[in-house]
Write a protein that holds these residues in place. Structure first.
Motif, PDB file in Angstrom:
ATOM      1  N   ALA A 104       0.818  -1.217   0.000  1.00  0.00           N
ATOM      2  CA  ALA A 104       0.000   0.000   0.000  1.00  0.00           C
ATOM      3  C   ALA A 104       0.848   1.261   0.000  1.00  0.00           C
ATOM      4  O   ALA A 104       0.396   2.318  -0.451  1.00  0.00           O
ATOM      5  CB  ALA A 104      -0.916  -0.010   1.220  1.00  0.00           C
ATOM      6  N   ALA A 105       2.077   1.174   0.492  1.00  0.00           N
ATOM      7  CA  ALA A 105       2.963   2.343   0.543  1.00  0.00           C
ATOM      8  C   ALA A 105       3.196   2.925  -0.847  1.00  0.00           C
ATOM      9  O   ALA A 105       3.560   4.091  -0.990  1.00  0.00           O
ATOM     10  CB  ALA A 105       4.301   1.963   1.182  1.00  0.00           C
ATOM     11  N   GLY A 106       2.960   2.130  -1.881  1.00  0.00           N
ATOM     12  CA  GLY A 106       3.200   2.597  -3.247  1.00  0.00           C
ATOM     13  C   GLY A 106       2.048   3.406  -3.823  1.00  0.00           C
ATOM     14  O   GLY A 106       2.200   4.059  -4.856  1.00  0.00           O
ATOM     15  N   LEU A 107       0.887   3.363  -3.162  1.00  0.00           N
ATOM     16  CA  LEU A 107      -0.303   3.958  -3.776  1.00  0.00           C
ATOM     17  C   LEU A 107      -0.152   5.456  -4.072  1.00  0.00           C
ATOM     18  O   LEU A 107      -0.326   5.889  -5.212  1.00  0.00           O
ATOM     19  CB  LEU A 107      -1.541   3.716  -2.889  1.00  0.00           C
ATOM     20  CG  LEU A 107      -2.826   4.407  -3.355  1.00  0.00           C
ATOM     21  CD1 LEU A 107      -3.247   3.939  -4.745  1.00  0.00           C
ATOM     22  CD2 LEU A 107      -3.970   4.178  -2.378  1.00  0.00           C
ATOM     23  N   LEU A 108       0.169   6.258  -3.062  1.00  0.00           N
ATOM     24  CA  LEU A 108       0.169   7.712  -3.280  1.00  0.00           C
ATOM     25  C   LEU A 108       1.254   8.167  -4.261  1.00  0.00           C
ATOM     26  O   LEU A 108       0.959   8.955  -5.170  1.00  0.00           O
ATOM     27  CB  LEU A 108       0.243   8.452  -1.941  1.00  0.00           C
ATOM     28  CG  LEU A 108      -1.010   8.271  -1.054  1.00  0.00           C
ATOM     29  CD1 LEU A 108      -0.873   9.049   0.248  1.00  0.00           C
ATOM     30  CD2 LEU A 108      -2.281   8.680  -1.795  1.00  0.00           C
ATOM     31  N   PRO A 109       2.496   7.687  -4.131  1.00  0.00           N
ATOM     32  CA  PRO A 109       3.482   8.109  -5.137  1.00  0.00           C
ATOM     33  C   PRO A 109       3.132   7.652  -6.556  1.00  0.00           C
ATOM     34  O   PRO A 109       3.377   8.385  -7.527  1.00  0.00           O
ATOM     35  CB  PRO A 109       4.797   7.474  -4.667  1.00  0.00           C
ATOM     36  CG  PRO A 109       4.507   6.693  -3.451  1.00  0.00           C
ATOM     37  CD  PRO A 109       3.109   6.967  -3.007  1.00  0.00           C
ATOM     38  N   THR A 110       2.518   6.477  -6.692  1.00  0.00           N
ATOM     39  CA  THR A 110       2.144   6.010  -8.032  1.00  0.00           C
ATOM     40  C   THR A 110       1.019   6.879  -8.581  1.00  0.00           C
ATOM     41  O   THR A 110       1.036   7.294  -9.750  1.00  0.00           O
ATOM     42  CB  THR A 110       1.714   4.528  -7.992  1.00  0.00           C
ATOM     43  OG1 THR A 110       2.758   3.770  -7.382  1.00  0.00           O
ATOM     44  CG2 THR A 110       1.452   3.979  -9.377  1.00  0.00           C
ATOM     45  N   LEU A 111       0.064   7.181  -7.720  1.00  0.00           N
ATOM     46  CA  LEU A 111      -1.052   8.035  -8.126  1.00  0.00           C
ATOM     47  C   LEU A 111      -0.568   9.442  -8.488  1.00  0.00           C
ATOM     48  O   LEU A 111      -1.106  10.074  -9.405  1.00  0.00           O
ATOM     49  CB  LEU A 111      -2.065   8.087  -6.974  1.00  0.00           C
ATOM     50  CG  LEU A 111      -3.521   8.309  -7.332  1.00  0.00           C
ATOM     51  CD1 LEU A 111      -4.003   7.370  -8.424  1.00  0.00           C
ATOM     52  CD2 LEU A 111      -4.392   8.154  -6.087  1.00  0.00           C
ATOM     53  N   ALA A 112       0.441   9.912  -7.787  1.00  0.00           N
ATOM     54  CA  ALA A 112       0.990  11.237  -8.102  1.00  0.00           C
ATOM     55  C   ALA A 112       1.549  11.234  -9.527  1.00  0.00           C
ATOM     56  O   ALA A 112       1.384  12.208 -10.280  1.00  0.00           O
ATOM     57  CB  ALA A 112       2.082  11.609  -7.098  1.00  0.00           C
ATOM     58  N   VAL A 120       3.441   5.468 -16.809  1.00  0.00           N
ATOM     59  CA  VAL A 120       3.613   4.753 -15.543  1.00  0.00           C
ATOM     60  C   VAL A 120       3.740   3.258 -15.809  1.00  0.00           C
ATOM     61  O   VAL A 120       2.853   2.643 -16.411  1.00  0.00           O
ATOM     62  CB  VAL A 120       2.427   5.023 -14.586  1.00  0.00           C
ATOM     63  CG1 VAL A 120       2.598   4.247 -13.279  1.00  0.00           C
ATOM     64  CG2 VAL A 120       2.303   6.524 -14.303  1.00  0.00           C
ATOM     65  N   LEU A 121       4.852   2.687 -15.384  1.00  0.00           N
ATOM     66  CA  LEU A 121       5.068   1.247 -15.522  1.00  0.00           C
ATOM     67  C   LEU A 121       4.697   0.633 -14.173  1.00  0.00           C
ATOM     68  O   LEU A 121       5.371   0.863 -13.173  1.00  0.00           O
ATOM     69  CB  LEU A 121       6.518   0.942 -15.887  1.00  0.00           C
ATOM     70  CG  LEU A 121       7.158   1.827 -16.979  1.00  0.00           C
ATOM     71  CD1 LEU A 121       8.513   1.261 -17.394  1.00  0.00           C
ATOM     72  CD2 LEU A 121       6.270   1.959 -18.198  1.00  0.00           C
ATOM     73  N   LEU A 122       3.610  -0.124 -14.163  1.00  0.00           N
ATOM     74  CA  LEU A 122       3.030  -0.537 -12.876  1.00  0.00           C
ATOM     75  C   LEU A 122       3.433  -1.946 -12.458  1.00  0.00           C
ATOM     76  O   LEU A 122       2.967  -2.933 -13.017  1.00  0.00           O
ATOM     77  CB  LEU A 122       1.496  -0.453 -12.945  1.00  0.00           C
ATOM     78  CG  LEU A 122       0.800  -0.708 -11.604  1.00  0.00           C
ATOM     79  CD1 LEU A 122       0.980   0.470 -10.661  1.00  0.00           C
ATOM     80  CD2 LEU A 122      -0.674  -1.015 -11.797  1.00  0.00           C
ATOM     81  N   ALA A 123       4.318  -2.000 -11.449  1.00  0.00           N
ATOM     82  CA  ALA A 123       4.610  -3.287 -10.808  1.00  0.00           C
ATOM     83  C   ALA A 123       3.809  -3.395  -9.516  1.00  0.00           C
ATOM     84  O   ALA A 123       3.367  -4.467  -9.126  1.00  0.00           O
ATOM     85  CB  ALA A 123       6.108  -3.394 -10.507  1.00  0.00           C
ATOM     86  N   ASN A 124       3.603  -2.262  -8.866  1.00  0.00           N
ATOM     87  CA  ASN A 124       2.936  -2.184  -7.562  1.00  0.00           C
ATOM     88  C   ASN A 124       1.441  -2.518  -7.689  1.00  0.00           C
ATOM     89  O   ASN A 124       0.576  -1.652  -7.675  1.00  0.00           O
ATOM     90  CB  ASN A 124       3.140  -0.754  -7.018  1.00  0.00           C
ATOM     91  CG  ASN A 124       2.478  -0.507  -5.675  1.00  0.00           C
ATOM     92  OD1 ASN A 124       1.925   0.568  -5.447  1.00  0.00           O
ATOM     93  ND2 ASN A 124       2.500  -1.458  -4.772  1.00  0.00           N
ATOM     94  N   LYS A 125       1.141  -3.826  -7.811  1.00  0.00           N
ATOM     95  CA  LYS A 125      -0.242  -4.248  -8.042  1.00  0.00           C
ATOM     96  C   LYS A 125      -1.166  -3.844  -6.911  1.00  0.00           C
ATOM     97  O   LYS A 125      -2.358  -3.626  -7.101  1.00  0.00           O
ATOM     98  CB  LYS A 125      -0.295  -5.767  -8.261  1.00  0.00           C
ATOM     99  CG  LYS A 125       0.114  -6.604  -7.065  1.00  0.00           C
ATOM    100  CD  LYS A 125       0.312  -8.075  -7.438  1.00  0.00           C
ATOM    101  CE  LYS A 125       1.681  -8.315  -8.017  1.00  0.00           C
ATOM    102  NZ  LYS A 125       1.957  -9.658  -8.459  1.00  0.00           N
ATOM    103  N   GLU A 126      -0.609  -3.740  -5.678  1.00  0.00           N
ATOM    104  CA  GLU A 126      -1.451  -3.411  -4.526  1.00  0.00           C
ATOM    105  C   GLU A 126      -2.152  -2.059  -4.709  1.00  0.00           C
ATOM    106  O   GLU A 126      -3.262  -1.865  -4.205  1.00  0.00           O
ATOM    107  CB  GLU A 126      -0.623  -3.420  -3.233  1.00  0.00           C
ATOM    108  CG  GLU A 126      -0.041  -4.794  -2.849  1.00  0.00           C
ATOM    109  CD  GLU A 126       1.365  -5.048  -3.411  1.00  0.00           C
ATOM    110  OE1 GLU A 126       1.792  -4.307  -4.336  1.00  0.00           O
ATOM    111  OE2 GLU A 126       2.030  -5.990  -2.937  1.00  0.00           O
ATOM    112  N   ALA A 127      -1.502  -1.131  -5.435  1.00  0.00           N
ATOM    113  CA  ALA A 127      -2.112   0.188  -5.670  1.00  0.00           C
ATOM    114  C   ALA A 127      -3.450   0.024  -6.398  1.00  0.00           C
ATOM    115  O   ALA A 127      -4.452   0.652  -6.055  1.00  0.00           O
ATOM    116  CB  ALA A 127      -1.170   1.070  -6.478  1.00  0.00           C
ATOM    117  N   LEU A 128      -3.454  -0.840  -7.380  1.00  0.00           N
ATOM    118  CA  LEU A 128      -4.659  -1.044  -8.187  1.00  0.00           C
ATOM    119  C   LEU A 128      -5.701  -1.853  -7.421  1.00  0.00           C
ATOM    120  O   LEU A 128      -6.906  -1.626  -7.544  1.00  0.00           O
ATOM    121  CB  LEU A 128      -4.255  -1.777  -9.473  1.00  0.00           C
ATOM    122  CG  LEU A 128      -5.004  -1.466 -10.743  1.00  0.00           C
ATOM    123  CD1 LEU A 128      -5.184   0.015 -10.959  1.00  0.00           C
ATOM    124  CD2 LEU A 128      -4.279  -2.080 -11.928  1.00  0.00           C
TER     125      LEU A 128
END
Ligand code: NAD
Ligand code: MG
Length: 394
Positions: A104-112, A120-128
């Motif tokens: 979940a720590a990846g959500l806000l920076p990825t969303l930014a 955006v190359l998305l590895a952080n599946k938890e964000a989605l």
């Protein structure tokens, strides 16, 4: 020249990304690297890739990182804290963001990065998994380009028609998405032995080398569950349009089945540098350092459907996907706490699903219309899971 920010540069995906990038210095300029605990490695990476920004995820680590940077004689701007992660991922000097923070720590920076319209190359599946609808809305609104790094989703992306209309597989002649998974290290273990497996055994994946959290998720098949949810959001699918297939050899990374009977598969050695290189260069193809498949040397391919009594977490995830975003957010949060507790020896392997199920049953259904609500549900689920772990511990 693509200007690159790697969130989670010190992790397994982050390191593989830098490996691919180093093969193509004329294509990629590393502008920002972020890390959490392994700051020594982060500085080593900075020596090699000379980014403008070096970021520690924890604000308190600023002096430590600044000292390490000074000692190493590296010239870069040192930043620290959650806002700094968002700052670099949305920075005007960045074109491409590799989202490779775990959890979940990846959500806000990825969303930014999404809101800044980046590629955006998305590895952080938890964000989605946590915020799928809001996340995909933001992608459309801010005209970000989202490319999947998860090997299965990258494979599906490669097998879909170029004019695939989001959310309408049937109009593209698609009948099903076949999401493959290895079944993890305990595919053939006697059920009664699952109770006693150690973190070390759970982290020893037969085919892939990955971070510890995703390795445990692969052993419980929660990883496939999270990927099921991820696929629904990425490709606009309903739960009936996805079928999970166990393929222990991990050579086929997923498939798309068409109405005419054709099945397209993407294959390759199990090495994350392939999907990383694909997304970095898309729509072109570049060298990734991955050995080509040697078909004569391959073991036979085998396939089976998953047994939910062996993999209760997979069933929980599919059910949560049907129930809605509050359920997937809660499940993801509970699972992060449960996996951490298992890795620390506080609960048994088989109790991970128990924690997840209890939390799912205790959370009230509600609409997640904004990120604050998502974060509240995440927090509440973590509290519930943490108190369960404390009760069950030992
Ligand atoms: P990892 O544990 O090896 O690395 C995680 C990275 O995130 C590290 O750089 C770490 O410093 C950083 N990090 C950890 N906690 C953080 C926090 N609280 N704040 C900011 N940064 C933090 O994990 P990984 O295996 O590289 O996985 C990263 C993501 O990619 C996960 O979401 C995983 O599901 C996904 N993924 C990984 C693989 C793989 O092969 N490793 C494959 C598919 C998808
Ligand atoms: Mg995967």
């Amino acid at each position: 020249m693509q200007r690159l920010c790697i969130l989670g540069a010190t992790g397994s995906i982050g390191q593989s990304t830098l490996d691919v990038v180093a093969r193509h210095p004329e294509r990629f300029d590393v502008v920002a690297l972020t890390g959490h605990r392994n700051l020594t490695l982060l500085v080593e990476q900075a020596k090699l890739h000379t980014p403008r920004f070096l970021v520690a995820a924890d604000k308190q680590d600023y002096p430590v990182l600044a000292q390490l940077v000074a000692d190493a004689g590296v010239s870069c701007e040192v930043l620290a804290g959650e806002e700094a992660l968002e700052y670099v991922s949305a920075h005007a000097e960045i074109d491409v963001v590799m989202a490779a923070i775990v959890g979940a720590a990846g959500l806000l920076p990825t969303l930014a990065a999404v809101k800044a319209g980046k590629r955006v190359l998305l590895a952080n599946k938890e964000a989605l998994v946590m915020s799928g609808r809001l996340f995909m809305q933001a992608v459309r609104e801010h005209q970000a380009t989202l490319l999947p790094i998860d090997s299965e989703h990258n494979a599906i992306f490669q097998c879909l028609p170029h004019d695939y209309s989001y959310g309408a597989p049937a109009t593209s002649g698609i009948s099903k998405i076949l999401l493959t998974g290895s079944g993890g290290p305990f595919l053939h273990k006697a059920m009664h032995e699952l109770d006693g497996v150690t973190p070390q055994q759970a982290c020893k994946h037969p085919n892939w080398s990955m971070g510890r959290k995703i390795s445990v998720d692969s052993a419980t098949m929660m990883n496939k569950g999270l990927e099921f949810i991820e696929a629904c959001w990425l490709f606009g699918l309903t739960t009936e349009q996805i079928q999970v297939v166990i393929h222990p050899q991990s050579v086929i990374h997923s498939m798309v089945q068409y109405q005419d009977g054709s099945v397209l598969a993407q294959m390759g050695n199990p090495d994350m540098r392939t999907p990383i290189a694909h997304a970095l260069a898309y729509p072109k193809r570049i060298e990734a350092g991955v050995a080509p498949l040697d078909f004569a040397a391959l073991a036979d391919f085998s396939f089976q459907y998953p047994d939910y009594t062996r993999y209760p977490n997979l069933k929980l995830a599919i059910d949560a996907c049907q129930a809605g975003q509050y359920a997937t957010t809660s499940l993801n949060a509970a699972n992060e706490i449960a996996v951490e507790a298992f890795l620390l020896g506080k609960i048994r392997f088989t109790q991970i699903a128990g924690v997840n199920e209890h939390v799912l049953q205790s959370i009230d259904a509600l609409e997640l219309n904004n990120i604050d609500t998502v974060l509240n549900v995440d927090r509440r689920a973590r509290e519930l899971a943490t108190s369960l772990v404390a009760r069950w511990q030992g």
